[in-house]
Design an enzyme around this catalytic site. Structure first.
Site, PDB file in Angstrom:
ATOM      1  N   ASN A  64     -74.422  22.817 -14.890  1.00 45.58           N
ATOM      2  CA  ASN A  64     -73.674  24.048 -14.635  1.00 45.58           C
ATOM      3  C   ASN A  64     -73.365  24.076 -13.136  1.00 45.58           C
ATOM      4  O   ASN A  64     -74.276  24.194 -12.311  1.00 45.58           O
ATOM      5  CB  ASN A  64     -74.526  25.262 -15.038  1.00 45.58           C
ATOM      6  CG  ASN A  64     -73.803  26.575 -14.804  1.00 45.58           C
ATOM      7  OD1 ASN A  64     -73.030  26.713 -13.867  1.00 45.58           O
ATOM      8  ND2 ASN A  64     -74.067  27.544 -15.657  1.00 45.58           N
ATOM      9  N   ASP A 113     -62.211  22.162  -9.306  1.00 41.79           N
ATOM     10  CA  ASP A 113     -61.121  22.320 -10.288  1.00 41.79           C
ATOM     11  C   ASP A 113     -61.643  23.133 -11.478  1.00 41.79           C
ATOM     12  O   ASP A 113     -61.774  22.623 -12.590  1.00 41.79           O
ATOM     13  CB  ASP A 113     -60.640  20.930 -10.725  1.00 41.79           C
ATOM     14  CG  ASP A 113     -59.508  20.983 -11.732  1.00 41.79           C
ATOM     15  OD1 ASP A 113     -58.849  22.049 -11.837  1.00 41.79           O
ATOM     16  OD2 ASP A 113     -59.273  19.975 -12.429  1.00 41.79           O
ATOM     17  N   ARG A 146     -53.954  14.830  -8.096  1.00 40.84           N
ATOM     18  CA  ARG A 146     -54.967  13.759  -8.105  1.00 40.84           C
ATOM     19  C   ARG A 146     -54.526  12.610  -7.201  1.00 40.84           C
ATOM     20  O   ARG A 146     -55.338  12.045  -6.461  1.00 40.84           O
ATOM     21  CB  ARG A 146     -55.185  13.262  -9.539  1.00 40.84           C
ATOM     22  CG  ARG A 146     -55.800  14.299 -10.456  1.00 40.84           C
ATOM     23  CD  ARG A 146     -56.242  13.716 -11.766  1.00 40.84           C
ATOM     24  NE  ARG A 146     -55.238  13.705 -12.803  1.00 40.84           N
ATOM     25  CZ  ARG A 146     -55.114  14.610 -13.769  1.00 40.84           C
ATOM     26  NH1 ARG A 146     -55.931  15.649 -13.815  1.00 40.84           N
ATOM     27  NH2 ARG A 146     -54.189  14.494 -14.689  1.00 40.84           N
ATOM     28  N   ASP A 188     -70.028  18.378 -14.820  1.00 41.09           N
ATOM     29  CA  ASP A 188     -69.370  19.222 -15.833  1.00 41.09           C
ATOM     30  C   ASP A 188     -70.433  19.754 -16.787  1.00 41.09           C
ATOM     31  O   ASP A 188     -71.422  19.072 -17.069  1.00 41.09           O
ATOM     32  CB  ASP A 188     -68.314  18.439 -16.609  1.00 41.09           C
ATOM     33  CG  ASP A 188     -67.296  19.357 -17.278  1.00 41.09           C
ATOM     34  OD1 ASP A 188     -66.193  19.517 -16.728  1.00 41.09           O
ATOM     35  OD2 ASP A 188     -67.612  19.930 -18.343  1.00 41.09           O
ATOM     36  N   PHE A 192     -66.493  20.434 -11.999  1.00 40.05           N
ATOM     37  CA  PHE A 192     -65.712  20.697 -13.222  1.00 40.05           C
ATOM     38  C   PHE A 192     -64.840  19.472 -13.516  1.00 40.05           C
ATOM     39  O   PHE A 192     -63.636  19.576 -13.699  1.00 40.05           O
ATOM     40  CB  PHE A 192     -64.838  21.952 -13.078  1.00 40.05           C
ATOM     41  CG  PHE A 192     -65.564  23.154 -12.543  1.00 40.05           C
ATOM     42  CD1 PHE A 192     -66.322  23.950 -13.386  1.00 40.05           C
ATOM     43  CD2 PHE A 192     -65.485  23.492 -11.192  1.00 40.05           C
ATOM     44  CE1 PHE A 192     -66.997  25.078 -12.888  1.00 40.05           C
ATOM     45  CE2 PHE A 192     -66.151  24.605 -10.692  1.00 40.05           C
ATOM     46  CZ  PHE A 192     -66.914  25.397 -11.539  1.00 40.05           C
ATOM     47  N   CYS A 219     -56.086  27.686 -12.010  1.00 37.52           N
ATOM     48  CA  CYS A 219     -55.085  27.421 -13.046  1.00 37.52           C
ATOM     49  C   CYS A 219     -54.762  28.679 -13.852  1.00 37.52           C
ATOM     50  O   CYS A 219     -54.326  28.609 -14.995  1.00 37.52           O
ATOM     51  CB  CYS A 219     -55.519  26.289 -13.961  1.00 37.52           C
ATOM     52  SG  CYS A 219     -57.080  26.602 -14.800  1.00 37.52           S
TER      53      CYS A 219
END
Length: 399
Positions: A279, A300, A213, A251, A229, A340
């Site tokens: 979405n 993300d 970030r 989000d 996201f 992730c």
């Protein structure tokens, strides 16, 4: 007397390379009696001592090593050493105001995670064998922090992950010790957040992206930014605090958007940073159809895969999201994109982004490649500890 587990010939490659796990299909014999969660001694096929760890027949990860030394007792002194080393490492490598203090296998305390949010600890125990040490580890950590002038106000347990089921454990969400106000204000990279440790995802906040970030702050200054996201608005707020001209965060969770808006107000950024519930996969083509273009697009997404079997579908998901995101980046603008999931390796992610860029007719210039923050150390040979891959690209048209 501890039971003795003997490996099959040619097995135990992970622990021989420095990892912590022994799987059910690697074991030849078990001599002696044990209960799930007990500490056992591990021998190679020829009797060579490999270490000590706890066993659980409910789990495919049959044994998680605690030490390489078979003579080492897993007692209070040993646990104190592990916790002290984990804390000393954080003091050396990161800003410790809010950080992950213990990261399971990577800190040689398998299945045990602790996040520190200012003066609150959030604990996650994901392995049956660590349940017996949980309260002692918390007590030792509080002592070690107090010795450095950091009194801990409260401890909350968030052992509510699905991994507990695989270990034959119930999910747990509760205070360890006295109750306290579980909404905590933290400051990271100059941005203020309210963290809800009871209802937030995982342990309440994603600390692993802290320095990613921060890396985006320089790029976002004066720019029009789209953060996809956004969760609690973290990348969007870093863009805003750095002086972005206009930021939109998307989000699918209404709860996350409420938190993100509250965080924008907390930082006085409500005029430049805006959030809305959508979405992302549906919203990006709509934005493209409306002619929207951004200087910076940040992707993300949550882990599209949590198993090796689901990786094929995940690749499709990452390819689609990157293709849609790339179409919204102005010529000369920037794309930040990440995964992730530890099953989505760096090579696999790079290949998927390359395919997305080809489909979107965009050329990519890599600015940098980053991973998780150092308070989530990557233990080589423990692949599961390396999960976050983060790319920043400049996007240029094919002219």
């Amino acid at each position: 007397m501890s039971a003795i587990v003997t490996l099959k010939k040619g097995e135990g490659r992970t622990i021989k390379a420095g990892g912590m796990w022994i799987f059910d299909n690697e074991i030849d014999t078990i001599m002696g009696s044990f209960e799930n969660g007990d500490i056992v001694i591990v021998h190679d096929f020829d009797g060579y001592p490999m270490g000590r760890g706890f066993i659980n027949t409910n789990s495919k990860i049959r044994i998680r090593l605690m030490t390489r030394h078979v003579e080492q007792e897993i007692d209070e002194e040993f646990l104190r050493m592990r916790v002290q080393r984990a804390w000393d490492y954080r003091k050396t490598t990161v800003d410790t105001s809010s950080c992950r203090v213990i990261f399971g296998e990577a800190d040689f305390l398998p299945g045990f995670v602790v996040d520190k949010y200012e003066d609150v600890l959030v604990v996650q125990c994901l392995a049956l064998g660590m349940e017996q040490f949980k309260l002692k580890l918390v007590e030792l950590l509080k002592e070690i922090l107090a010795a450095d002038g950091i009194p801990i106000r409260g401890v909350y347990e968030r052992s509510d992950a699905n991994e507990r089921k695989k270990e034959g454990l119930p999910k747990v969400k509760n205070f360890i010790g006295e109750s306290f106000d579980t909404n905590i204000e933290i400051v990271e990279n100059g941005v203020h957040y309210m963290v809800d440790v009871v209802n937030g995802q995982k342990t309440g906040f994603f600390l692993d992206q802290k320095y990613n970030r921060l890396a985006m702050q320089r790029i976002c200054k004066g720019k029009k930014v789209l953060d996809c996201f956004t969760h609690m608005g973290t990348f969007a707020l870093n863009a805003g605090i750095a002086g972005a001209s206009d930021v939109t965060g998307l989000d699918i969770s209404e709860y996350a958007i409420e938190q993100a808006n509250a965080n924008a107000r907390l930082n006085g950024l409500e005029n430049t940073v805006h959030f809305r519930c959508a979405n992302v996969l549906d919203e990006l083509p709509k934005l493209a159809a409306a002619g929207e273009q951004y200087d910076v697009v940040i992707l993300d997404p949550p882990a599209f895969t949590k198993s090796r079997e689901a990786t094929k579908n995940a690749i499709k998901g990452y390819r689609e999201i990157n293709m849609k995101g790339l179409k919204l980046v102005k010529d000369g603008g920037y794309l930040a994109t990440c995964s992730c999931s530890h099953f989505m390796t760096q090579e696999l992610l790079a290949k998927t982004i390359r395919e997305a860029a080809r489909s979107a007719h965009k050329r990519l210039r890599q600015v940098e490649f980053r991973t998780q923050a150092p308070d989530h150390p990557i233990l080589w040979a423990a692949d599961e500890s390396y999960y976050l891959k983060f790319y920043i690209f400049q996007v240029v048209e094919e002219k």
